[in-house]
Design a protein around this motif. Structure first.
Motif, PDB file in Angstrom:
ATOM      1  N   VAL A   1      28.771  39.151  28.945  1.00  0.00           N
ATOM      2  CA  VAL A   1      29.271  39.895  27.553  1.00  0.00           C
ATOM      3  C   VAL A   1      29.742  38.602  26.859  1.00  0.00           C
ATOM      4  O   VAL A   1      29.363  38.625  25.612  1.00  0.00           O
TER       5      VAL A   1
ATOM      6  N   ASP B   1      29.906  49.409  23.255  1.00  0.00           N
ATOM      7  CA  ASP B   1      31.170  48.288  23.290  1.00  0.00           C
ATOM      8  C   ASP B   1      31.428  48.279  24.449  1.00  0.00           C
ATOM      9  O   ASP B   1      32.560  48.602  25.077  1.00  0.00           O
ATOM     10  N   PRO B   2      30.923  47.157  25.291  1.00  0.00           N
ATOM     11  CA  PRO B   2      30.917  46.893  26.872  1.00  0.00           C
ATOM     12  C   PRO B   2      32.382  46.069  26.558  1.00  0.00           C
ATOM     13  O   PRO B   2      33.158  45.489  25.793  1.00  0.00           O
TER      14      PRO B   2
ATOM     15  N   PRO C   1      37.611  45.879  25.309  1.00  0.00           N
ATOM     16  CA  PRO C   1      36.336  45.977  24.693  1.00  0.00           C
ATOM     17  C   PRO C   1      35.872  45.097  23.861  1.00  0.00           C
ATOM     18  O   PRO C   1      36.707  44.010  23.474  1.00  0.00           O
ATOM     19  N   LYS C   2      34.691  44.366  23.865  1.00  0.00           N
ATOM     20  CA  LYS C   2      34.002  43.421  23.305  1.00  0.00           C
ATOM     21  C   LYS C   2      34.414  43.305  21.559  1.00  0.00           C
ATOM     22  O   LYS C   2      34.775  42.302  21.056  1.00  0.00           O
TER      23      LYS C   2
ATOM     24  N   ASP D   1      41.098  47.269  30.577  1.00  0.00           N
ATOM     25  CA  ASP D   1      39.855  46.874  30.061  1.00  0.00           C
ATOM     26  C   ASP D   1      39.910  46.657  28.526  1.00  0.00           C
ATOM     27  O   ASP D   1      40.819  47.059  27.750  1.00  0.00           O
TER      28      ASP D   1
ATOM     29  N   MET E   1      29.729  52.586  26.626  1.00  0.00           N
ATOM     30  CA  MET E   1      29.895  51.297  27.145  1.00  0.00           C
ATOM     31  C   MET E   1      28.623  50.062  26.693  1.00  0.00           C
ATOM     32  O   MET E   1      29.185  49.058  26.586  1.00  0.00           O
ATOM     33  N   ALA E   2      27.569  50.700  26.510  1.00  0.00           N
ATOM     34  CA  ALA E   2      26.570  49.918  26.112  1.00  0.00           C
ATOM     35  C   ALA E   2      26.701  49.443  24.534  1.00  0.00           C
ATOM     36  O   ALA E   2      26.510  48.437  24.164  1.00  0.00           O
TER      37      ALA E   2
ATOM     38  N   ASN F   1      33.834  39.090  31.913  1.00  0.00           N
ATOM     39  CA  ASN F   1      32.303  39.437  32.100  1.00  0.00           C
ATOM     40  C   ASN F   1      31.653  38.328  31.141  1.00  0.00           C
ATOM     41  O   ASN F   1      31.694  38.499  29.919  1.00  0.00           O
TER      42      ASN F   1
END
Length: 643
Positions: free
Chosen positions: A637, A22-23, A34-35, A32, A19-20, A634
């Motif tokens: 992010v 690819d938040p 991902p970034k 979800d 997660m850190a 988010n």
């Protein structure tokens, strides 16, 4: 210490690390995003624009994109057999470069290229395979005996003449002449190049038969040549036929010797090889060993742009016109053809590539076969073959539930392989054992490939982003067809109503002519068409006239602006005189010609109306999506996105 707690903590730490790295940038309907996926698509969109789209605008567009994908899933589009099949194919195609072992392929390529630089003389004794496994087993034993006899001093030439089933070489004591690489099955090629001059090879099993080879001389490869030939056929031992063919070829040669430019025309008229005669005697490019030995010898002895004297082969009398030549290609030039060959399941090297891949992936994913179970199955097959009893024994039974393959912590039962083999039957135990071993090798490889592709999707952002882009794009297309494009295009009453409600949006700056444009072979036929038109309904007039005056009349319904068609301009807008565009036709006129200054019905501007009607559906759909699918962004992010 609680081991479950430790394991759980490890998984949690791993998940946190991911997660850190690819938040989540947003969540759409609980899914979800991902970034990395967002940045990938934003970057791609920016490259396609003249100026970069502001991030906040793109975010709104991206939300709708993901909502539409969710709506496609709600419609069940992603569960249809056709869609799943297409996505699975793309998933594997996209993974192919990741799965390839370039080092191993380069090694195979280099071995092939090294052989391609040389030509090797080969003699062999061959027994053809049949469809009968028991007969093949007997042939294998016989070829073993032949090899034993050769090693004990038997004469190769005599045995080849008496035993070999290769008619092309047995009358020459098994001599095939010189061969080059990638001409024969891989196993035969390897043995031919590996057997020293004068020595006897082991028994070689190729896809077509069993062979024993005698090694011969080597020479540098001569590349390929392009040639044309003239053949006067004289097969068999009939001296009269041979004499006639020789006389005819001599007569032809006497002409081309004086006038070489006549070769092509003479080949077309007189050659008995009708396949090449149609091309002026031209043959495809060929290399050493691709033609019968006598033809090969003469062709390569010539220089470019030279013609041979008449010579004899088993087919008759020939003259060759050698046209051009080219050396062997470089290794890089050879590569595309080589890769096409080794990825074809019919090529023997395919299994080498597959097995190498299996070995690599097995080590990577800590996989192994249950050798004891495999040996037990092989013992069963060697006694009972592959019959209904085999599938009963190893289907959904206790034996079927035995672990066949372990990949990581996952176990695959015997029944999974048996299910894949369910339609195979083979009564011969030896042949059945080969089928099982090959099926097992393919199944093991496929299982490992699936695990590796799953890993790619989890751990390789480039692969994952491309795959998801393709899947989402396909879903978006299918749901758009269903909810907008087809829905609008097929709603005839809706299109009519929309046109009537928005007539002011559809204006013409130039008048249009509407009616039926007719072209006829002559004036008499034109008069007959006019008579028929007077009593024929307009719904069927085009088909009726086309059917009644087949080949002599052209009729089409037209709506064309002034200046858009010379015939219509002449008839309706007092344009310049012109002629029918239809070849050999003399007359043209219009049925029901009218001048319109604006569209009178929606079909006059169908494309524009349909597009606008679709846009209305699109707006309504997007409003529904915003209410139906919740989106959380988010912002923290989002602010870190590269612009």
């Amino acid at each position: 210490m609680n081991k479950k707690f430790v394991a759980g903590a490890g998984v949690t730490l791993f998940a946190l690390a991911l997660m850190a790295k690819d938040p989540v940038i947003m969540t759409v309907n609980g899914v979800d995003v991902p970034k990395s996926e967002f940045e990938y698509l934003y970057g791609k969109n920016s490259q396609q624009q003249l100026s970069q789209q502001p991030l906040d605008e793109y975010v709104e567009m991206f939300k709708l994109y993901k909502m539409k994908v969710e709506d496609a899933k709600a419609e069940g589009i992603d569960t249809t057999a056709a869609f799943r099949k297409e996505m699975e194919q793309y998933r594997h195609d996209l993974a192919a470069p990741y799965l390839a072992d370039s080092v191993f392929l380069e090694k195979l390529l280099k071995e092939t290229y090294d052989r391609a630089t040389q030509e090797v003389e080969v003699s062999h004794i061959m027994l053809f395979k049949s469809q009968n496994p028991a007969e093949n087993a007997a042939k294998r034993q016989r070829i073993d005996s032949v090899r034993d006899a050769l090693l004990s001093g038997a004469d190769f030439t005599e045995l080849a003449a008496g035993i070999s089933e290769d008619r092309g070489s047995n009358q020459r004591g098994g001599w095939m002449g010189y061969i080059s690489a990638q001409q024969y099955p891989y196993s035969f090629e390897v043995a031919a190049y590996a057997t020293p001059e004068g020595e006897i090879s082991g028994v070689v099993e190729s896809p077509v038969g069993y062979h024993v080879l005698k090694g011969g001389k080597r020479r540098p490869a001569r590349g390929k040549i392009q040639a044309a030939h003239i053949l006067k056929m004289a097969q068999g031992n009939d001296s009269a036929t041979d004499s006639k063919a020789r006389h005819e070829i001599d007569s032809i040669y006497s002409i081309v010797k004086v006038n070489p430019s006549a070769f092509s025309e003479l080949a077309t008229r007189l050659s008995d090889d009708r396949g090449s005669a149609r091309q002026g005697g031209m043959l495809p490019w060929f290399g050493t060993g691709e033609m019968v030995a006598e033809f090969d010898s003469v062709a390569f002895s010539l220089t470019d742009n030279s013609i041979s004297e008449p010579f004899r082969t088993a087919f008759g009398w020939h003259i060759i016109n050698r046209i051009a030549s080219r050396p062997i290609p470089s290794m890089e030039q050879m590569k595309p053809e080589f890769l096409a060959r080794v990825t074809n399941p019919q090529d023997e090297r395919y299994s080498l590539v597959r097995d190498n891949q299996t070995s690599r992936l097995a080590a990577k994913h800590k996989a192994k076969l249950n050798d004891k179970v495999v040996e037990s199955i092989e013992r069963y097959i060697s006694t009972n073959a592959l019959d209904s009893a085999f599938y009963a024994a190893y289907g959904n039974t206790s034996d079927g539930n035995l672990t066949l393959i372990t990949i990581g912590g996952n176990k695959i039962p015997v029944s999974a392989l048996v299910y894949e083999m369910k339609n195979i039957r083979q009564a011969n135990p030896e042949a059945a054992l080969k089928i099982f071993d090959n099926s097992l090798a393919s199944f093991y490889n496929t299982s490992l490939v699936e695990v590796e592709i799953d890993r790619l999707e989890r751990e390789e952002p480039d692969y994952r982003n491309l795959l998801h882009e393709y899947i989402d794009g396909s879903l978006l297309y299918e749901v758009s067809v269903k909810k907008i494009w087809d829905k609008a295009a097929k709603d005839t009453e809706g299109l009519k109503d929309y046109f009537e409600s928005h007539r002011d949006n559809y204006k013409w700056s130039v008048p249009h002519a509407k009616g039926y444009l007719v072209q006829t072979l002559n004036d008499s036929i034109a008069d007959e068409v006019r008579k028929m038109a007077a009593v024929t309904g307009r719904d069927s007039i085009v088909n009726t006239i086309r059917k009644s005056f087949k080949g002599t009349v052209s009729i089409e319904k037209v709506l064309v602006e002034k200046g858009g068609n010379a015939m219509v301009d002449n008839l309706v807008f007092d344009g310049a005189p012109t002629k029918p565009v239809k070849k050999n036709f003399e007359s043209f006129f219009m049925i029901d010609p009218r001048i319109l200054t604006e569209p009178e019905e929606y079909t006059d501007v169908r494309g524009l109306v349909t597009n606008d009607y679709q846009n209305e559906f699109q707006s309504q759909w997007e409003d529904e999506l915003r209410k139906k699918y919740p989106v959380k962004v988010n912002q923290k992010v989002l602010k870190s996105v590269k612009k």
